[in-house]
Enzyme design. Structure first.
Site, PDB file in Angstrom:
ATOM      1  N   LYS A  79       0.826  -1.205   0.000  1.00  8.03           N
ATOM      2  CA  LYS A  79       0.000   0.000   0.000  1.00  8.03           C
ATOM      3  C   LYS A  79       0.866   1.264   0.000  1.00  8.03           C
ATOM      4  O   LYS A  79       0.614   2.193  -0.764  1.00  8.03           O
ATOM      5  CB  LYS A  79      -0.956  -0.012   1.202  1.00  8.03           C
ATOM      6  N   THR A  80       1.886   1.282   0.859  1.00 10.04           N
ATOM      7  CA  THR A  80       2.782   2.438   0.889  1.00 10.04           C
ATOM      8  C   THR A  80       3.526   2.571  -0.436  1.00 10.04           C
ATOM      9  O   THR A  80       3.691   3.677  -0.971  1.00 10.04           O
ATOM     10  CB  THR A  80       3.786   2.307   2.048  1.00 10.04           C
ATOM     11  N   ASP A 124      -1.670   6.735   6.075  1.00 11.09           N
ATOM     12  CA  ASP A 124      -1.619   5.320   6.421  1.00 11.09           C
ATOM     13  C   ASP A 124      -2.532   5.064   7.620  1.00 11.09           C
ATOM     14  O   ASP A 124      -2.737   5.944   8.463  1.00 11.09           O
ATOM     15  CB  ASP A 124      -0.179   4.934   6.757  1.00 11.09           C
ATOM     16  N   THR A 173      -5.861  -1.427   6.808  1.00 12.39           N
ATOM     17  CA  THR A 173      -5.883  -2.877   6.947  1.00 12.39           C
ATOM     18  C   THR A 173      -7.248  -3.354   7.425  1.00 12.39           C
ATOM     19  O   THR A 173      -7.495  -4.554   7.487  1.00 12.39           O
ATOM     20  CB  THR A 173      -4.814  -3.342   7.960  1.00 12.39           C
ATOM     21  N   ARG A 232       6.706  -7.879   1.740  1.00 14.86           N
ATOM     22  CA  ARG A 232       7.550  -7.329   2.806  1.00 14.86           C
ATOM     23  C   ARG A 232       8.265  -8.445   3.548  1.00 14.86           C
ATOM     24  O   ARG A 232       9.455  -8.336   3.876  1.00 14.86           O
ATOM     25  CB  ARG A 232       6.703  -6.507   3.783  1.00 14.86           C
TER      26      ARG A 232
END
Length: 357
Positions: A79-80, A124, A173, A232
């Site tokens: 997402k980032t 975020d 999330t 990640r």
């Protein structure tokens, strides 16, 4: 390009213990170096990439700022990275903050007062903003203006603040916690999915190339298969395997090196770590497979309830090793088999295929 923000600078949500634990500054710098910078470099999320590409190209062709974008999905899926790519594709500055950092309407007003035309504001964990800040954001996203309240009580006055057109990229999330009025302000919503092993293998190979690390096909696939479907985590595992390879294996990562390194760090063939196995072992050995309450299970593994509920349980449910029932958590037949234990009678109704991953 400006990737800093007035609050929560560089914030990245995270989870998972040990090598899947919260990122420190060194981890974030490592991950930033491996982030793709364009949609063409991004691996996976094919449908989202195509949709975003179309929307951004159309906005650039019209000479207007694109619609606000909501990115939803579990931690670690990009997402980032997508927010940074959106800003890069638009050639616009990216301002980064986070929901927990915006607890008052004044906090958001201070951020918005510094926004310039065409900027991308990345928020975020947007679901963790305070309600007053959310209400201020509604107006800013829809009308590009906010009313700043000065003073209190009968003497309070509202000062209108005009904001140049900009784009909000929100990441969450837990999309279900977003109020409907806020969700409705986003013109495009993307749900990010977990990655398959082939996609993660491509990510590992790409990251290894950027790190000047030699990884064989089997070695990269071994890392990918233990990465929980999450880029990640794949990059974190690659970092630990790189350490092992450089110290004990001459700097080359093949299948055996990757397997031995990940075994050393207690990551098994399905990606379960120490906490995951502790939860399953307690559930099966101490409570005969359940049902057992999550608080009792957390005490049994000497962890906080939130740690078990948010870090271990979702992955175990996804693998089909654990089931949530009205009476508590229950181990499935697949969980017993994964631990090498005999499946008790009556558990087979919860059985899933032998390879639920």
């Amino acid at each position: 390009m400006d990737h800093t923000g007035p609050m929560g600078d560089g914030y990245v949500d995270d989870g998972f213990e040990a090598i899947v634990a919260e990122a420190g500054p060194e981890d974030r710098a490592f991950e930033a170096a491996l982030r793709p910078r364009t949609l063409d470099e991004l691996v996976g999320q094919e449908r989202v990439r195509e949709q975003l590409s179309l929307m951004l190209e159309a906005a650039v062709a019209r000479g207007r700022t694109p619609d606000h974008v909501l990115l939803s999905g579990p931690p670690g899926l990009g997402k980032t990275t997508l927010a940074m790519i959106i800003a890069n594709q638009l050639g616009a500055p990216l301002r980064i903050t986070s929901g927990p950092a915006i607890q008052h309407a004044g906090d958001l007003a201070a951020i918005l007062s510094g926004v310039n035309e065409g900027d991308v504001l990345f928020i975020d964990e947007i679901h963790r903003m305070s309600r007053p800040a959310e209400e201020l954001l509604y107006m800013a996203m829809e009308d590009f203006r906010v009313d700043v309240i000065v003073g209190k009580g009968p003497g309070a006055t509202a000062i209108p603040l005009e904001i140049p057109p900009f784009t909000v990229v929100g990441a969450t999330t837990r999309a279900g916690l977003l109020p409907s009025p806020l969700r409705d302000r986003f013109g495009f919503t993307a749900q990010l999915d977990y990655y398959d092993t082939d996609e993660l293998h491509r990510i590992v190979v790409r990251s290894a190339g950027l790190l000047d690390l030699e990884v064989t096909g089997d070695g990269g696939r071994e890392i990918a298969s233990r990465s929980r479907g999450t880029p990640r985590i794949a990059n974190r595992l690659l970092r630990r395997v790189r350490d092992y390879a450089e110290v004990r294996a001459g700097g080359v990562v093949d299948h055996d090196v990757a397997r031995d390194a990940l075994s050393l760090y207690e990551v098994d063939q399905l990606g379960l770590d120490r906490l995951d196995r502790a939860v399953l072992t307690a559930l099966c050995r101490s409570f005969n497979g359940g049902p057992v309450g999550i608080s009792t299970l957390a005490v049994a593994v000497a962890e906080e309830r939130e740690t078990v509920e948010e870090l271990a349980e979702p992955f175990l449910v996804r693998l089909g090793f654990l089931a949530r029932t009205p009476r508590g958590r229950v181990a499935t037949a697949a969980a017993w088999r994964h631990l090498g234990l005999a499946v008790p009678a009556g558990t087979e109704q919860l059985a899933l295929p032998d390879d639920p991953g």
